[in-house]
Scaffold this active site. Structure first.
Site, PDB file in Angstrom:
ATOM      1  N   HIS A 232       0.853  -1.186   0.000  1.00 54.46           N
ATOM      2  CA  HIS A 232       0.000   0.000   0.000  1.00 54.46           C
ATOM      3  C   HIS A 232       0.892   1.239   0.000  1.00 54.46           C
ATOM      4  CE1 HIS A 232      -3.869  -1.986   1.790  1.00 54.46           C
ATOM      5  NE2 HIS A 232      -3.294  -2.743   0.866  1.00 54.46           N
TER       6      HIS A 232
ATOM      7  N   GLU B 169       1.066   3.857   1.941  1.00 57.17           N
ATOM      8  CA  GLU B 169       1.639   4.229   3.239  1.00 57.17           C
ATOM      9  C   GLU B 169       2.770   3.297   3.642  1.00 57.17           C
ATOM     10  OE1 GLU B 169      -2.837   5.269   3.505  1.00 57.17           O
ATOM     11  OE2 GLU B 169      -1.587   3.734   2.568  1.00 57.17           O
TER      12      GLU B 169
ATOM     13  N   CYS C 218      -5.884   2.293   5.861  1.00 57.02           N
ATOM     14  CA  CYS C 218      -6.565   1.041   6.162  1.00 57.02           C
ATOM     15  C   CYS C 218      -5.986   0.468   7.466  1.00 57.02           C
ATOM     16  CB  CYS C 218      -6.365   0.050   5.011  1.00 57.02           C
ATOM     17  SG  CYS C 218      -4.700  -0.666   4.950  1.00 57.02           S
TER      18      CYS C 218
ATOM     19  N   CYS D  47      -2.173  -0.342   7.194  1.00 51.22           N
ATOM     20  CA  CYS D  47      -1.337   0.861   7.117  1.00 51.22           C
ATOM     21  C   CYS D  47      -1.341   1.618   8.441  1.00 51.22           C
ATOM     22  CB  CYS D  47      -1.806   1.760   5.981  1.00 51.22           C
ATOM     23  SG  CYS D  47      -1.521   1.019   4.354  1.00 51.22           S
TER      24      CYS D  47
END
Length: 159
Positions: free
Chosen positions: A56, A58, A86, A89
């Site tokens: 992801h 992040e 999320c 993250c």
């Protein structure tokens, strides 16, 4: 930090997310890690391009920032994300000790376009026996032996 600087870094994160979509590289997410008013690392979502469900934006930006600063402790840093993080993250942000999150889109905005994390949030609040993903503890004593080894290791470092 001044409003102009905050908006500058958020625009960087949003631009990364837009570029990712336009170049068909992955989901519409971007993140920038900032320390002392300077962008240390930036990444878009790389799940599809790297065939890695943990890539992801992040997490990818955190990995780059840690390498750049040669540390696992990002205290004193902020993260700018194009979307509210999320659960994975968010966990990574806490583990990295980032001190502030700035975000543009919300969880609800992401859910509306097919990125819905509510299952994970619900699962985390359930007892393991009630989760959709099966859990089974195996060889605990052997696992604990390694933990005891860690406790006496000269290499041991809390993180």
């Amino acid at each position: 930090m001044e409003k102009e600087a905050i908006e500058k870094f958020m625009r960087m994160a949003i631009a990364l997310s837009e570029q990712n979509v336009k170049q068909n590289l992955g989901g519409p997410f971007g993140a920038v890690v900032v320390k002392d008013g300077k962008a240390i690392a930036a990444s878009a979502n790389r799940v599809i391009s790297e065939t890695d469900p943990t890539a992801h934006a992040e997490v990818s930006a955190i990995r780059l920032a840690c390498k750049e600063l040669n540390t696992i402790d990002l205290s004193g840093c902020e993260i700018y994300t194009s979307c509210e993080p999320c659960p994975m993250c968010l966990g990574a942000i806490y583990w990295a000790r980032i001190e502030k999150i700035y975000y543009a889109n919300t969880q609800a905005d992401a859910a509306r376009i097919g990125f819905d994390d509510q299952l994970i949030y619900r699962e985390l609040s359930c007892d393991m026996a009630e989760r959709k993903l099966a859990f089974e503890q195996v060889l605990r004593n052997e696992g604990l032996a390694v933990f005891k080894l860690w406790e006496t290791s000269a290499f041991k470092k809390q993180y």
